[in-house]
Design an enzyme around this catalytic site. Sequence first.
Site, short mmCIF file in Angstrom:
data_model
loop_
_atom_site.label_atom_id
_atom_site.label_comp_id
_atom_site.label_asym_id
_atom_site.label_seq_id
_atom_site.Cartn_x
_atom_site.Cartn_y
_atom_site.Cartn_z
N GLU A 1 -28.06 -53.13 -6.34
CA GLU A 1 -28.26 -53.49 -4.96
C GLU A 1 -27.65 -54.85 -4.65
OE1 GLU A 1 -32.38 -52.96 -3.89
OE2 GLU A 1 -31.92 -50.83 -3.88
N CYS B 1 -26.47 -61.77 -1.52
CA CYS B 1 -27.31 -61.84 -2.74
C CYS B 1 -26.82 -60.75 -3.69
CB CYS B 1 -28.76 -61.63 -2.34
SG CYS B 1 -29.89 -61.57 -3.76
N CYS C 1 -33.80 -55.04 -15.04
CA CYS C 1 -34.07 -56.34 -15.66
C CYS C 1 -35.07 -56.17 -16.80
CB CYS C 1 -34.62 -57.33 -14.63
SG CYS C 1 -34.78 -59.01 -15.30
N CYS D 1 -41.24 -59.62 -15.24
CA CYS D 1 -42.19 -60.41 -14.45
C CYS D 1 -43.09 -59.42 -13.70
CB CYS D 1 -41.44 -61.31 -13.47
SG CYS D 1 -40.28 -62.38 -14.31
N CYS E 1 -42.58 -58.41 -9.86
CA CYS E 1 -41.23 -58.07 -9.39
C CYS E 1 -40.95 -56.57 -9.52
CB CYS E 1 -40.22 -58.86 -10.21
SG CYS E 1 -38.51 -58.41 -9.88
N GLY F 1 -31.76 -58.31 -11.92
CA GLY F 1 -31.35 -58.79 -13.24
C GLY F 1 -31.51 -60.27 -13.45
N SER G 1 -30.21 -68.21 -9.86
CA SER G 1 -31.62 -68.39 -10.20
C SER G 1 -31.90 -67.77 -11.57
CB SER G 1 -32.49 -67.70 -9.15
OG SER G 1 -33.84 -67.70 -9.56
N LEU H 1 -40.17 -71.16 -11.37
CA LEU H 1 -41.31 -71.78 -12.06
C LEU H 1 -42.57 -70.91 -11.89
CD1 LEU H 1 -42.31 -74.27 -13.62
CD2 LEU H 1 -42.79 -75.36 -11.41
N ASN H 2 -42.93 -70.68 -10.65
CA ASN H 2 -43.95 -69.69 -10.29
C ASN H 2 -45.39 -69.97 -10.72
OD1 ASN H 2 -41.97 -68.30 -8.99
ND2 ASN H 2 -41.67 -66.77 -10.57
N ASN I 1 -43.62 -60.79 -1.86
CA ASN I 1 -43.18 -59.59 -1.13
C ASN I 1 -43.77 -58.38 -1.84
OD1 ASN I 1 -41.41 -60.86 0.85
ND2 ASN I 1 -40.11 -61.36 -0.90
N CYS J 1 -36.76 -60.83 -1.75
CA CYS J 1 -36.85 -61.27 -3.15
C CYS J 1 -37.81 -60.37 -3.92
CB CYS J 1 -37.44 -62.67 -3.25
SG CYS J 1 -36.45 -63.95 -2.53
N1 SAH Z 1 -33.97 -62.96 -12.24
C1 SAH Z 1 -33.81 -64.19 -11.58
C2 SAH Z 1 -33.18 -64.05 -10.21
C3 SAH Z 1 -33.63 -62.87 -9.37
S1 SAH Z 1 -35.27 -62.91 -8.73
C4 SAH Z 1 -35.12 -64.94 -11.49
O1 SAH Z 1 -36.15 -64.34 -11.73
O2 SAH Z 1 -35.09 -66.12 -11.21
C5 SAH Z 1 -35.15 -64.12 -7.42
C6 SAH Z 1 -36.48 -64.77 -7.07
O3 SAH Z 1 -37.39 -63.80 -6.52
C7 SAH Z 1 -37.19 -65.40 -8.26
O4 SAH Z 1 -37.56 -66.72 -7.97
C8 SAH Z 1 -38.42 -64.53 -8.45
O5 SAH Z 1 -39.48 -65.28 -8.98
C9 SAH Z 1 -38.67 -64.06 -7.03
N2 SAH Z 1 -39.47 -62.85 -6.92
C10 SAH Z 1 -39.52 -61.81 -7.78
N3 SAH Z 1 -40.37 -60.87 -7.32
C11 SAH Z 1 -40.86 -61.31 -6.15
C12 SAH Z 1 -41.77 -60.77 -5.18
N4 SAH Z 1 -42.33 -59.58 -5.32
N5 SAH Z 1 -42.04 -61.50 -4.07
C13 SAH Z 1 -41.45 -62.70 -3.88
N6 SAH Z 1 -40.56 -63.25 -4.76
C14 SAH Z 1 -40.29 -62.57 -5.87
FE1 SF4 Z 2 -36.07 -60.07 -13.72
FE2 SF4 Z 2 -36.09 -62.09 -11.95
FE3 SF4 Z 2 -37.49 -59.81 -11.49
FE4 SF4 Z 2 -38.28 -61.53 -13.39
S1 SF4 Z 2 -38.18 -61.92 -11.18
S2 SF4 Z 2 -38.15 -59.29 -13.59
S3 SF4 Z 2 -36.31 -62.24 -14.19
S4 SF4 Z 2 -35.27 -60.01 -11.63
#
Ligand code: SAH
Ligand code: SF4
Length: 398
Positions: free
Chosen positions: A97, A160, A167, A171, A174, A218, A248, A272-273, A347, A390
């Site tokens: 995507e 983007c 991936c 996380c 995600c 990814g 990122s 960081l999260n 999200n 995101c």
């Molecule tokens: N894999 C990399 C880049 C893609 S994710 C990374 O994780 O940094 C891009 C951003 O979206 C990251 O900061 C991630 O923490 C955030 N993200 C992932 N899932 C999300 C969600 N459900 N809601 C909001 N942000 C999210």
């Molecule tokens: Fe992969 Fe980034 Fe999603 Fe974490 S937030 S699973 S590193 S795409």
Amino acid sequence: MPDMSMQNELLSLSNHELTDLVRRLGHPAYRGRQVADAIFRQRRDSLAGVSNLPLALKSQIAHEGLSVGLPRIEQQFRSADGTVRYLMALADGQSVETVWMPEGDFGEAGDGSEAGQEELEQLDSTCKPKRTDKKMPGLKGSSASPTQVRSIARSRATVCVSSQVGCAVNCQFCLTALLGVKRNLTAGEIVGQVLGVLRDHAVNLERERMNIVFMGMGEPFLNYDNFIKAVRLLVEEVGFPESRMTVSTSGIVPRIFDFGQEPIRPKLAISLNAPNDTIREPLMPITRKWNIEALLDAARQFPLRPRELLTFEYVLLDGVNDAREHALEAARRVRGIRCKVNLIAFNPGPGVNYTMPFQDRVLEFQTVLADAGIPTFIRRPRGRDIYAACGQLKRTVS
Ligand code: SAH
Ligand code: SF4
């Protein structure tokens, strides 16, 4: 991970490599530049219609098993806010995507770059989007109507791009994680996503300023070589300034050190999260490999350019990491690092068991960090209605 990708696309090759190729096939060096011009600047999806190239060269290139490799736009989904999510088909039947955000999402705001300055100009003095109603649509506790579609400010558009099919980082918040990882993308497939979207919007890069974020599907730093080659191709062949790109990472610490040594590189954002390992580990299992201290140590040593700020992303999950004390602790952790923080309200999506934070918690979190002297911005959710925001990229087709 085995690299299942085929590397047989011209878009993975630099001008220099294309020149070597045409010479090996018995043609003068300048033909390499012509091929590069056709694929990177004219965004051709095939050499067939390129009239200044000799037929013999075209058929020799085809005979070598090489094609341009521009991903085919299989489907596109358009959001009420103007965001477009593309499902891009790759040569082996896989897909990824790519997202076009006509007005960006304030991701670069205040990061010291020209792109960041332009976004700052769209914000009011409290770092919130300038708008007639100050509510943030989609958050708990907000009664605002959906964001109005405004005229398309193309000078701030952001693409983007994905770096892998799926991936492996897993996380828990995600949606991409639910796919697992299928394979790495080649450099040409990464560049091809950008070219495919620029082509679809007929963008003239000489007149229009655009941003690229490597924040799609990814983990770019787990496909480091192809990612960095794509960056070089975008800068040197496509003509995209590196200062308008941000990558990122979830925190692949050794690659953060490598990345700092790159002569050509995007700006760096780190997900960081959470303010401590106890909260971060269940959310991001990668914390077991590199904990927050190791990550922040790499961040402290990262060689920033003049005026550049490192970005920390922080996804706010209701009741998990969004309390005032978490904000205070996060502020203490990043103290001394030349940085800004981007807050991303969670999200939602099917299969992910978190909920969106309340609007007043998001604002309080921002205030605590800002009061500690850390520039803090709230990313605007873009394209949530079409699963383009995101963390929502998982090849949803309905
Ligand atoms: N894999 C990399 C880049 C893609 S994710 C990374 O994780 O940094 C891009 C951003 O979206 C990251 O900061 C991630 O923490 C955030 N993200 C992932 N899932 C999300 C969600 N459900 N809601 C909001 N942000 C999210
Ligand atoms: Fe992969 Fe980034 Fe999603 Fe974490 S937030 S699973 S590193 S795409």
